[in-house]
Enzyme design. Structure first.
Site, PDB file in Angstrom:
ATOM      1  CB  CYS A  27     -20.829   3.197 -25.902  1.00 47.29           C
ATOM      2  SG  CYS A  27     -20.486   3.101 -27.657  1.00 47.29           S
ATOM      3  CD  GLU A  28     -20.641   2.791 -20.062  1.00 43.28           C
ATOM      4  OE1 GLU A  28     -21.216   3.624 -19.335  1.00 43.28           O
ATOM      5  OE2 GLU A  28     -21.074   1.652 -20.295  1.00 43.28           O
ATOM      6  NE  ARG A  81      -5.552   2.671 -10.645  1.00 44.70           N
ATOM      7  CZ  ARG A  81      -5.006   3.816 -10.270  1.00 44.70           C
ATOM      8  NH1 ARG A  81      -4.480   4.640 -11.177  1.00 44.70           N
ATOM      9  NH2 ARG A  81      -4.979   4.174  -9.006  1.00 44.70           N
ATOM     10  N   PRO A 106       5.022  -4.765  -1.656  1.00 44.55           N
ATOM     11  CG  PRO A 106       7.151  -4.161  -2.392  1.00 44.55           C
ATOM     12  CD  PRO A 106       6.435  -5.050  -1.409  1.00 44.55           C
ATOM     13  N   GLY A 107       3.465  -3.392  -4.537  1.00 46.50           N
ATOM     14  CA  GLY A 107       3.019  -3.718  -5.888  1.00 46.50           C
ATOM     15  C   GLY A 107       3.028  -2.471  -6.734  1.00 46.50           C
ATOM     16  CE1 TYR A 115      -3.888  -3.535  -8.028  1.00 46.25           C
ATOM     17  CE2 TYR A 115      -2.512  -1.626  -7.639  1.00 46.25           C
ATOM     18  CZ  TYR A 115      -2.959  -2.872  -7.265  1.00 46.25           C
ATOM     19  OH  TYR A 115      -2.464  -3.460  -6.128  1.00 46.25           O
ATOM     20  N   GLY A 148       0.779  -1.230   0.000  1.00 46.54           N
ATOM     21  CA  GLY A 148       0.000   0.000   0.000  1.00 46.54           C
ATOM     22  C   GLY A 148       0.806   1.273   0.000  1.00 46.54           C
TER      23      GLY A 148
END
Length: 392
Positions: free
Chosen positions: A321-322, A285, A247-248, A350, A204
């Protein structure tokens, strides 16, 4: 991570949180760097194993593990399974007994810390879907789980795991979570005679999304946490457990840029839309929790931002289409034309791992670049790939 954690503190491990970004080439890179992997699904575990990643350096995490996932984890010899639910203990025990092995495990706890981050990426609060509530009364979920594991011949409970959330830039919440977890370690010794040999802090650590903002150094988290661990364990007369971090995002986010082609530009009163050949399908995201990014024109990365008369703001939008298919809502970027290429910075975490084929868009390629040489490690999805397995 090596310089500020592994080499600075004894008896430590780093396990890359592969959910942030995992390909077979990434698994090999993590292996070469001497770290382990944290996986949370059958697909992530299979990807790592198919790349030849050492199974003993893999930890299997996740709050809803299937029997198939646990079976593969046990049979492939993963180093640790992080238990998130009481029923997992019996399932792990069953497969370990069948294979004739003793499976090492950690139990994940929720220390009751509400981290200061978006609610969708906070994980350490008492009512979290992750982990066991920290409650050691007789008959509590955690007490029963610890006792069960200690009495099992096929389980080797090595210690605890906790994680309080993602994109945190202040160590205070980590410190609160660690303080509560060390108190739990003391109580486990005093009440259940259990010795904690390993403590996984989770991950995190915040990663910046704007290159103009200073890089976040991990020691602002790990140094005070390790000092607290040593001081409090000494104060309580506890064995100092092996410390593990996951950690990522911190590792991969700043390493990546995503390239988009400008398809068209629509100038309307009050807003200019720059529409590109991707969007929420390859990076959801912003749509999920308003993640912020910075982009530049590849033709001139240092060009000053274009400012239309009247303060019109510029939005970089995708082709899905959003109405919520937005990459940057208030982009500071130079004047562009159709066909230009823009680079979205700090998009390694991500993005590709969350990408989809919504609107039947093709997932993009992934290219590794080192010392001026480029190598395709994931090929761009073909139209045939999109309909593979889609039977009439």
């Amino acid at each position: 991570m090596r310089e500020t954690f592994l080499e600075r503190w004894e008896n430590t491990r780093v396990r890359y949180a592969s959910k942030a970004f995992l390909t077979r080439a990434m698994a090999k890179l993590i292996q070469d760097e001497g770290m382990g992997l944290d996986v949370v699904s059958l697909g992530e575990l299979f990807t790592a194993l198919s790349a030849g990643f050492p199974s003993e350096r893999i930890e299997m995490n996740g709050n809803a593990k299937s029997h198939e996932e646990i079976e593969l984890a046990v049979n492939s010899g993963v180093g640790r399974i992080i238990v998130d639910h009481p029923d997992e203990l019996k399932t792990i025990e069953n497969y370990a007994s069948k294979k004739g092995v003793v499976q090492r495990i950690l139990i994940r706890v929720a220390p009751g810390v509400d981290a200061h981050t978006h609610k969708y990426i906070a994980t350490g609060q008492t009512d979290s879907k992750f982990g066991f509530p920290v409650e050691l009364s007789e008959g509590s979920m955690l007490t029963n789980a610890i006792k069960y594991a200690m009495n099992s011949k096929s389980l080797d409970l090595r210690g605890l795991h906790f994680h309080i959330g993602s994109q945190l830039f202040d160590p205070d919440d980590y410190i609160k979570g660690l303080e509560k977890t060390i108190e739990l370690i003391r109580d486990l010794r005093d009440k259940l005679n259990f010795v904690t040999h390993e403590l996984n802090f989770g991950g995190g650590f915040g990663a910046v999304i704007n290159p103009s903002i200073p890089h976040v150094h991990p020691e602002i988290f790990t140094d005070p946490m390790m000092k607290l661990l040593h001081e409090n364990c000494t104060k309580y007369g506890l064995e100092i457990p092996r410390a593990i971090i996951e950690p990522g995002r911190w590792i991969v986010s700043e390493a990546c840029v995503t390239l988009y082609k400008v398809e068209n530009i629509k100038e309307l009163p009050g807003v200019t839309y720059i529409a590109v050949n991707g969007g929420m399908a390859d990076n959801p995201r912003y749509a999920l929790y308003q993640a912020e990014y910075e982009a530049v024109a590849v033709k001139d990365p240092d060009a000053p931002a274009y400012d239309r008369e009247g303060g019109t703001h510029v939005s970089i939008v995708g082709k899905c289409c959003e109405s919520g298919d937005i990459l940057i809502e208030n982009a500071k970027i130079c004047k562009l034309e159709a066909g230009d290429i823009i680079a979205l910075y700090n998009s390694g975490a991500y993005t590709f791992s969350m990408s989809s084929t919504y609107n039947k868009l093709q997932r993009p390629a992934v290219v590794f670049v080192e010392n001026g040489e480029a190598r395709v490690v994931v090929e761009r999805q073909s139209l045939e790939d999109i309909i593979r397995g889609d039977n009439l």
